[in-house]
Design a protein around this motif. Structure first.
Motif, mmCIF file in Angstrom:
data_model
loop_
_atom_site.group_PDB
_atom_site.id
_atom_site.type_symbol
_atom_site.label_atom_id
_atom_site.label_comp_id
_atom_site.label_asym_id
_atom_site.label_seq_id
_atom_site.Cartn_x
_atom_site.Cartn_y
_atom_site.Cartn_z
ATOM 1 N N ASN B 142 0.835 -1.197 0.000
ATOM 2 C CA ASN B 142 0.000 0.000 0.000
ATOM 3 C C ASN B 142 0.872 1.250 0.000
ATOM 4 O OD1 ASN B 142 -2.261 1.605 0.038
ATOM 5 N ND2 ASN B 142 -2.526 1.467 2.262
ATOM 6 N N PRO B 143 1.539 1.500 -1.115
ATOM 7 C CA PRO B 143 2.474 2.623 -1.154
ATOM 8 C C PRO B 143 1.798 3.934 -1.547
ATOM 9 C CG PRO B 143 2.571 1.414 -3.210
ATOM 10 C CD PRO B 143 1.495 0.764 -2.387
ATOM 11 N N VAL B 144 2.469 5.041 -1.250
ATOM 12 C CA VAL B 144 2.132 6.302 -1.905
ATOM 13 C C VAL B 144 2.745 6.193 -3.300
ATOM 14 C CG1 VAL B 144 2.723 8.760 -1.961
ATOM 15 C CG2 VAL B 144 1.964 7.698 0.171
ATOM 16 N N VAL B 145 1.978 6.552 -4.330
ATOM 17 C CA VAL B 145 2.457 6.376 -5.699
ATOM 18 C C VAL B 145 2.804 7.726 -6.316
ATOM 19 C CG1 VAL B 145 1.913 5.450 -7.984
ATOM 20 C CG2 VAL B 145 0.926 4.386 -5.949
ATOM 21 N N LEU B 146 3.996 7.822 -6.855
ATOM 22 C CA LEU B 146 4.340 8.989 -7.667
ATOM 23 C C LEU B 146 4.302 8.526 -9.116
ATOM 24 C CD1 LEU B 146 5.380 11.937 -7.935
ATOM 25 C CD2 LEU B 146 7.671 10.992 -8.006
ATOM 26 N N TYR B 147 3.369 9.098 -9.873
ATOM 27 C CA TYR B 147 3.208 8.719 -11.272
ATOM 28 C C TYR B 147 3.723 9.866 -12.137
ATOM 29 C CZ TYR B 147 0.729 7.818 -15.661
ATOM 30 O OH TYR B 147 0.415 7.644 -16.979
ATOM 31 N N VAL B 148 4.866 9.646 -12.756
ATOM 32 C CA VAL B 148 5.516 10.709 -13.523
ATOM 33 C C VAL B 148 5.829 10.239 -14.938
ATOM 34 C CG1 VAL B 148 6.509 12.229 -11.793
ATOM 35 C CG2 VAL B 148 7.610 10.051 -12.223
ATOM 36 N N SER B 149 5.243 10.930 -15.924
ATOM 37 C CA SER B 149 5.503 10.549 -17.313
ATOM 38 C C SER B 149 5.404 11.785 -18.184
ATOM 39 C CB SER B 149 4.489 9.492 -17.741
ATOM 40 O OG SER B 149 3.203 10.069 -17.786
ATOM 41 N N GLY B 150 5.376 11.570 -19.488
ATOM 42 C CA GLY B 150 5.298 12.694 -20.415
ATOM 43 C C GLY B 150 3.938 13.378 -20.382
ATOM 44 N N GLY B 151 2.921 12.668 -19.899
ATOM 45 C CA GLY B 151 1.575 13.242 -19.896
ATOM 46 C C GLY B 151 1.008 13.463 -18.513
ATOM 47 N N ASN B 152 1.603 12.836 -17.505
ATOM 48 C CA ASN B 152 1.017 12.893 -16.167
ATOM 49 C C ASN B 152 2.053 13.140 -15.085
ATOM 50 O OD1 ASN B 152 -1.962 11.878 -16.441
ATOM 51 N ND2 ASN B 152 -0.721 10.582 -17.767
ATOM 52 N N THR B 153 1.643 13.868 -14.075
ATOM 53 C CA THR B 153 2.440 14.039 -12.860
ATOM 54 C C THR B 153 1.460 14.057 -11.701
ATOM 55 O OG1 THR B 153 4.031 15.350 -14.094
ATOM 56 C CG2 THR B 153 4.129 15.509 -11.702
ATOM 57 N N GLN B 154 1.411 12.966 -10.936
ATOM 58 C CA GLN B 154 0.429 12.872 -9.853
ATOM 59 C C GLN B 154 1.039 12.169 -8.649
ATOM 60 O OE1 GLN B 154 -2.711 10.490 -11.629
ATOM 61 N NE2 GLN B 154 -3.614 12.265 -12.633
ATOM 62 N N VAL B 155 0.632 12.612 -7.464
ATOM 63 C CA VAL B 155 0.941 11.877 -6.241
ATOM 64 C C VAL B 155 -0.363 11.242 -5.783
ATOM 65 C CG1 VAL B 155 1.841 11.968 -3.910
ATOM 66 C CG2 VAL B 155 2.714 13.516 -5.617
ATOM 67 N N ILE B 156 -0.351 9.913 -5.641
ATOM 68 C CA ILE B 156 -1.591 9.173 -5.457
ATOM 69 C C ILE B 156 -1.494 8.299 -4.206
ATOM 70 C CG2 ILE B 156 -3.065 7.401 -6.517
ATOM 71 C CD1 ILE B 156 -1.649 8.370 -9.232
ATOM 72 N N ALA B 157 -2.589 8.216 -3.459
ATOM 73 C CA ALA B 157 -2.641 7.244 -2.363
ATOM 74 C C ALA B 157 -3.995 6.547 -2.428
ATOM 75 C CB ALA B 157 -2.454 7.921 -1.019
ATOM 76 N N TYR B 158 -4.013 5.280 -2.052
ATOM 77 C CA TYR B 158 -5.238 4.494 -2.135
ATOM 78 C C TYR B 158 -6.079 4.695 -0.873
ATOM 79 C CZ TYR B 158 -8.268 0.401 -2.138
ATOM 80 O OH TYR B 158 -9.353 -0.422 -2.090
ATOM 81 N N ALA B 159 -7.368 4.894 -1.037
ATOM 82 C CA ALA B 159 -8.284 4.921 0.100
ATOM 83 C C ALA B 159 -9.668 4.535 -0.381
ATOM 84 C CB ALA B 159 -8.325 6.298 0.748
ATOM 85 N N GLU B 160 -10.299 3.601 0.281
ATOM 86 C CA GLU B 160 -11.687 3.211 0.027
ATOM 87 C C GLU B 160 -11.992 3.002 -1.460
ATOM 88 O OE1 GLU B 160 -14.054 6.060 2.162
ATOM 89 O OE2 GLU B 160 -12.737 5.743 3.886
ATOM 90 N N GLN B 161 -11.284 2.067 -2.071
ATOM 91 C CA GLN B 161 -11.535 1.625 -3.439
ATOM 92 C C GLN B 161 -11.360 2.699 -4.506
ATOM 93 O OE1 GLN B 161 -15.102 -0.956 -3.484
ATOM 94 N NE2 GLN B 161 -13.574 -2.512 -3.017
ATOM 95 N N ARG B 162 -10.541 3.700 -4.199
ATOM 96 C CA ARG B 162 -10.176 4.663 -5.236
ATOM 97 C C ARG B 162 -8.714 5.018 -5.059
ATOM 98 N NH1 ARG B 162 -14.540 6.028 -8.562
ATOM 99 N NH2 ARG B 162 -16.406 5.706 -7.362
ATOM 100 N N TYR B 163 -8.058 5.308 -6.195
ATOM 101 C CA TYR B 163 -6.728 5.891 -6.130
ATOM 102 C C TYR B 163 -6.923 7.393 -6.089
ATOM 103 C CZ TYR B 163 -4.595 1.375 -6.871
ATOM 104 O OH TYR B 163 -4.186 0.079 -6.706
ATOM 105 N N ARG B 164 -6.684 7.967 -4.922
ATOM 106 C CA ARG B 164 -6.969 9.392 -4.743
ATOM 107 C C ARG B 164 -5.749 10.238 -5.060
ATOM 108 N NH1 ARG B 164 -12.118 9.375 -2.564
ATOM 109 N NH2 ARG B 164 -12.568 7.246 -1.925
ATOM 110 N N ILE B 165 -6.008 11.325 -5.767
ATOM 111 C CA ILE B 165 -4.914 12.210 -6.178
ATOM 112 C C ILE B 165 -4.689 13.244 -5.086
ATOM 113 C CG2 ILE B 165 -4.114 13.813 -7.943
ATOM 114 C CD1 ILE B 165 -6.085 12.402 -9.875
ATOM 115 N N PHE B 166 -3.502 13.193 -4.467
ATOM 116 C CA PHE B 166 -3.195 14.151 -3.403
ATOM 117 C C PHE B 166 -2.558 15.409 -3.969
ATOM 118 C CE2 PHE B 166 -3.927 12.544 0.869
ATOM 119 C CZ PHE B 166 -4.452 11.315 0.556
ATOM 120 N N GLY B 167 -1.766 15.226 -4.975
ATOM 121 C CA GLY B 167 -1.125 16.381 -5.580
ATOM 122 C C GLY B 167 -0.875 16.099 -7.036
ATOM 123 N N GLU B 168 -0.785 17.168 -7.837
ATOM 124 C CA GLU B 168 -0.547 16.946 -9.258
ATOM 125 C C GLU B 168 0.014 18.215 -9.869
ATOM 126 O OE1 GLU B 168 -4.155 16.639 -11.678
ATOM 127 O OE2 GLU B 168 -5.252 17.218 -9.906
#
Lengths: 278, 371
Positions: B142-168
């Motif tokens: 259950n990690p905090v996810v940093l998703y970084v690519s050419g189209g996306n930059t998001q910091v994501i954490a899982y809670a209650e059946q959704r990947y919630r975006i904390f920062g972007e």
């Protein structure tokens, strides 16, 4: 070097390594910095020391630049609020190159703790009367007068802060303290002598780590939105009441409130985030 | 053939995934063993559309690339997996987010396969594909996810059946910032502009850090101003080069001017933007109380970013989970994997709804397969 975070012992900042009559106490550890309780000038004057430790993964030039900039901007924003009569901790001392800021220690509990205790007590009372205790707090009647008064004080404090051109950046009920009234300084109206005193006290806004100087409606509306979201997730039962009273008190304290509240509706519609992603 | 067949457990569900939201066309095949829950990667084939130095990939050219290579890549994937289409349980494709024309090409090709082979379709959110593949490969629970690519930059954490975006990001993605700067310097897009920036940065002295803006706002960040500032510095460098070519001194040493080189520029840009990413990730970790961090997306291959993130996580008593280019960079296997997870919970995309969209937020997906 890295140990389990629960037992992790941080090295003290140099300033706290000098001998003192009161040993420093680590209060919280956030992402950005650590807060210690210590004393200033006399053992009888408690103070809060906010320390931003160096981040070894950052380039040293960048790290020094950021730490210096952030400590100074926090101190400036606090000083500005203080000067203009917004209730915030007084700044005692700053050393931006060593990365610390020393402030007045605010006695009392965070507003979050006080409200949760109050809601818990209300639930216990309702259960004692044979009800479920999950009722939404509507703010009507004698019983809710204390909470309404507190929410009014919150709205007024935020309004005053915005009026002097500061946005907080991280408004939550954890970043507001409920400081016990000084003797003889209780407000003449709105002060409930009969009450249990749980929600009594002056609102003092703390943690200006993300604050900035801004007079834009957008920034102010986002500030309110962040507070609204934070309130809804920590105290869901009082959410509706909160919005109504906050807006009312904010309007009274701040002349430009109507424009900001109109913008707040836009912010609510889109959320804080943009909807587009490519 | 037989050795490859051995990899597939009896009764396994097999899924084929097609990805083409940007300039990579990827087709992957994965098998899930329903009894042990283990997955086996059977094929992971990718072909990248590389544009000439100084240019980016345009939607129409990229879509054309995907259309021309789809059949070839699909055949190669089936051959590598050693299976026949009849063995597949479902066919998955990227529903979004991404570039419109390339997404459409792949969606059409996938629909064709679905009708041809009589297999159900599953539309997959590209970001969720990255997250699920990263979790599967690294074993991070259950990690905090940093998703970084050419189209996306998001910091994501899982809670209650959704990947919630904390920062972007509030404007362009970090990978887009790096890609466009590679265009400014006209360095090669092969194998990837970001990779070439990383290699160039390794030649920097490490003593100079050129002054670039640092734009973090709470848990969000912004990169367009940094790109503009880096472009200005690149223009200054070209002036210095021109002066040197004329035989004049390149820099005015008396005024404290430094000689700018491509290596120093790439180094300073990386140091600045990665420090921002580490900072917002750390803030999210403090917020949700997690010590694990998973880095996914194309920029996640960058070893300097992984090292910085590792240092931060270690200080918080945790660790960083990262994958290599096979799984960080867009691929078909992640779409096959995330699609199969959804398919196992009973999710299917009827043909009439098998559209694609450029706008599809990570938190719109109901993550039914996690509790």
């Amino acid at each position: 070097m890295a140990t389990d975070s629960a037992t992790h012992q941080f090295p003290l900042p140099a300033i706290l390594e000098y001998p003192s009559s009161t040993p420093p106490e680590l209060i919280t550890q956030g992402a950005e910095g650590r807060l210690y309780k210590s004393t200033y000038l006399l053992p009888s004057i408690p103070c809060a020391l906010k320390y931003r430790p160096p981040k070894p993964w950052r380039h040293p030039v960048l790290d020094a630049r950021l730490t210096r900039h952030r400590i100074l901007s926090e101190a400036r924003n606090l000083a500005k609020c203080r000067r203009e009569g917004v209730p915030v901790p007084n700044v005692y001392a700053v050393d931006e190159s060593a990365g610390w800021l020393m402030m007045e220690w605010i006695a009392g509990d965070p507003v979050r703790v006080a409200i949760n205790e109050w809601l818990q007590r209300r639930r216990d009372d309702e259960r004692a009367q044979g009800r479920t205790g999950d009722a939404v707090v509507e703010g009507k009647g004698e019983a809710d007068a204390d909470l309404v008064a507190l929410l009014r004080r919150i709205g007024a404090a935020v309004g005053r802060m915005h009026k002097v051109g500061i946005v907080h950046g991280d408004l939550t009920t954890s970043n507001m303290m409920l400081k016990p009234w000084e003797r003889g300084k209780e407000p003449a109206n709105g002060h409930n002598v009969e009450s249990d005193g749980l929600l009594e006290g002056e609102i003092v806004i703390i943690d200006f780590g993300l604050a900035s100087q801004s007079t834009s409606e957008e920034d102010r509306a986002v500030d309110l939105y962040v507070l609204e979201r934070a309130f809804a997730s920590t105290h869901p039962r009082a959410e509706k009441l909160f919005t109504a009273i906050l807006e009312d008190a904010y309007r009274e304290a701040f002349k430009q409130a109507p424009v900001v509240l109109k913008k707040l509706e836009d912010v609510r519609m889109r959320g804080r985030k943009r909807s587009m992603l490519g | 053939m037989e050795t490859q067949m051995k990899g597939i457990p009896r009764g396994a569900l097999i899924s084929l995934g097609c990805e083409g939201s940007a300039n990579k066309l990827g087709i992957g095949i994965i098998a899930h063993d329903p009894t042990t829950g283990k997955s086996t990667i059977l094929a992971n084939i990718r072909h990248t559309f590389v544009s000439p130095p100084g240019t980016g990939f345009l939607p129409k050219d990229t879509a054309k690339h995907h259309r021309s290579f789809f059949v070839q890549i699909a055949r190669a994937a089936l051959r590598a997996a050693g299976i026949s289409p009849a063995q597949l349980s479902c066919i998955c494709y990227t529903k979004g987010p991404g570039m419109g024309a390339p997404l459409q090409s792949v969606a059409i090709a996938t629909r064709t396969l679905s009708l041809l082979w009589g297999k159900p379709l599953v539309g997959v959110n590209h970001c969720v594909g990255h997250i699920e593949m990263g979790r599967e490969i690294t074993g991070a629970s259950n990690p905090v996810v940093l998703y970084v690519s050419g189209g996306n930059t998001q910091v994501i954490a899982y809670a209650e059946q959704r990947y919630r975006i904390f920062g972007e990001t509030l404007d362009i993605a970090v990978g887009n910032c790096l890609d466009r700067f590679a265009r400014t310097l006209a360095i090669s897009n092969d194998p990837a502009p970001g990779h070439n920036i990383e290699q160039l940065a390794k030649h920097a002295s490490g003593k100079i850090l050129l002054d670039l803006p640092y734009a973090v706002k709470g848990m969000d960040c912004s990169f367009s101003g940094i790109l503009a500032a880096a472009d200005i510095l690149a223009a200054q460098m070209q002036e210095q080069d021109a002066r040197e070519a004329r035989g004049e001194p390149a820099v005015n040493a008396a005024a404290g001017e430094v000689r700018i080189t491509p290596a120093e520029l790439c180094y300073s840009l990386q140091e600045t933007v990665f420090a921002m990413l580490v900072e917002i990730t750390e803030r999210a970790m403090a917020h949700v109380g997690s010590a694990q961090v998973l880095v996914v997306g194309g920029v996640g291959c960058n070893e300097r970013l992984q090292a910085m993130m590792g240092y931060m996580a270690a200080e918080r008593g945790g660790s960083v989970y990262a994958t290599d280019e096979r799984f960080c960079i867009d691929n078909g296997i992640m779409i096959a994997h995330a699609g199969l997870l959804a398919f196992e919970t009973g999710f299917q995309t009827p043909l009439a709804e098998s559209t694609c969209t450029q706008r599809f937020r990570t938190d719109e997906v109901h993550v039914k397969w996690r509790d």
